[in-house]
Design a protein around this motif. Structure first.
Motif, short mmCIF file in Angstrom:
data_model
loop_
_atom_site.label_atom_id
_atom_site.label_comp_id
_atom_site.label_asym_id
_atom_site.label_seq_id
_atom_site.Cartn_x
_atom_site.Cartn_y
_atom_site.Cartn_z
N ILE A 20 -30.65 25.94 23.35
CA ILE A 20 -29.70 25.07 22.64
C ILE A 20 -29.62 23.66 23.24
O ILE A 20 -29.61 22.68 22.49
N PRO A 21 -29.61 23.48 24.58
CA PRO A 21 -29.58 22.10 25.11
C PRO A 21 -30.78 21.26 24.67
O PRO A 21 -30.63 20.07 24.40
N ASP A 22 -31.95 21.88 24.55
CA ASP A 22 -33.13 21.15 24.08
C ASP A 22 -32.95 20.69 22.64
O ASP A 22 -33.26 19.55 22.29
N LEU A 23 -32.44 21.58 21.80
CA LEU A 23 -32.19 21.23 20.40
C LEU A 23 -31.17 20.11 20.30
O LEU A 23 -31.37 19.14 19.55
N LEU A 24 -30.08 20.21 21.04
CA LEU A 24 -29.05 19.17 21.00
C LEU A 24 -29.60 17.83 21.48
O LEU A 24 -29.25 16.78 20.95
N GLY A 25 -30.49 17.86 22.47
CA GLY A 25 -31.12 16.64 22.96
C GLY A 25 -31.90 15.92 21.88
O GLY A 25 -31.93 14.68 21.83
N THR A 26 -32.55 16.66 20.99
CA THR A 26 -33.31 16.03 19.90
C THR A 26 -32.39 15.37 18.89
O THR A 26 -32.82 14.55 18.10
N HIS A 27 -31.12 15.75 18.92
CA HIS A 27 -30.12 15.16 18.02
C HIS A 27 -29.26 14.12 18.75
O HIS A 27 -28.22 13.72 18.24
N ASN A 28 -29.67 13.73 19.94
CA ASN A 28 -28.93 12.78 20.77
C ASN A 28 -27.51 13.25 21.07
O ASN A 28 -26.56 12.48 21.04
N ARG A 86 -23.12 30.34 15.13
CA ARG A 86 -23.56 31.42 16.01
C ARG A 86 -24.46 30.84 17.10
O ARG A 86 -24.98 29.74 16.96
N ARG A 87 -24.68 31.61 18.17
CA ARG A 87 -25.53 31.16 19.27
C ARG A 87 -26.99 31.49 18.99
O ARG A 87 -27.55 32.45 19.47
N SER A 88 -27.59 30.68 18.14
CA SER A 88 -29.02 30.75 17.90
C SER A 88 -29.48 29.35 17.53
O SER A 88 -28.72 28.56 16.98
N VAL A 89 -30.72 29.05 17.83
CA VAL A 89 -31.24 27.72 17.55
C VAL A 89 -31.23 27.45 16.05
O VAL A 89 -30.88 26.36 15.60
N CYS A 90 -31.58 28.46 15.25
CA CYS A 90 -31.60 28.28 13.79
C CYS A 90 -30.21 27.99 13.24
O CYS A 90 -30.03 27.09 12.42
N ALA A 91 -29.22 28.77 13.69
CA ALA A 91 -27.84 28.56 13.23
C ALA A 91 -27.32 27.19 13.68
O ALA A 91 -26.64 26.50 12.92
N MET A 92 -27.66 26.81 14.90
CA MET A 92 -27.24 25.51 15.42
C MET A 92 -27.88 24.37 14.62
O MET A 92 -27.19 23.40 14.26
N GLN A 93 -29.16 24.47 14.33
CA GLN A 93 -29.86 23.45 13.54
C GLN A 93 -29.20 23.28 12.18
O GLN A 93 -28.95 22.17 11.74
#
Length: 120
Positions: A20-28, A86-93
């Motif tokens: 999740i931190p990597d995904l959030l980083g791509t969204h600044n 939910r705590r998943s990269v797909c749900a977060m995206q």
């Protein structure tokens, strides 16, 4: 919201965040604090968010209703946005895109390059 601006976020829920931190980083989005939500003190109504918090992310599959309610109220008091997923990269995206925090946002036009819907 412009892609150039960094958003300070507090994440509530889960012991580990995985990718999740990597995904959030791509969204600044910068994580300034992570709270597991297990501590009984997290159910207090007078809960204070760290200074500079602009976004509160609630990981719903790891939180009780009282903890979520406390953090929603704290976010409301401080003027921070709340995003629940939910705590998943797909749900977060998906939640990020629905919140208007799409990584493909074109800053000059404030629209997503690939989405037909304008993001504001």
């Amino acid at each position: 919201m412009s892609i150039a601006a960094t958003v300070n976020a507090v994440i509530v829920g889960a012991d580990r965040l995985g990718n999740i931190p990597d995904l959030l980083g791509t969204h600044n989005i910068r994580i300034i604090h992570h709270v597991s939500g297990r501590d009984p003190a997290h159910q207090r109504r007078t809960l204070q968010l760290p200074s500079g918090t602009e976004l509160v992310i609630l990981l719903t599959d790891f939180l009780g209703h009282n903890v979520m309610k406390s953090f929603r109220q704290a976010a409301q008091r401080s003027g921070a946005r709340v995003m629940a997923c939910r705590r998943s990269v797909c749900a977060m995206q998906q939640a990020l895109e629905q919140s208007g925090l799409c990584a493909r946002l074109e800053p000059a036009k404030d629209i997503c390059k690939q989405c037909p819907k304008r993001r504001r």
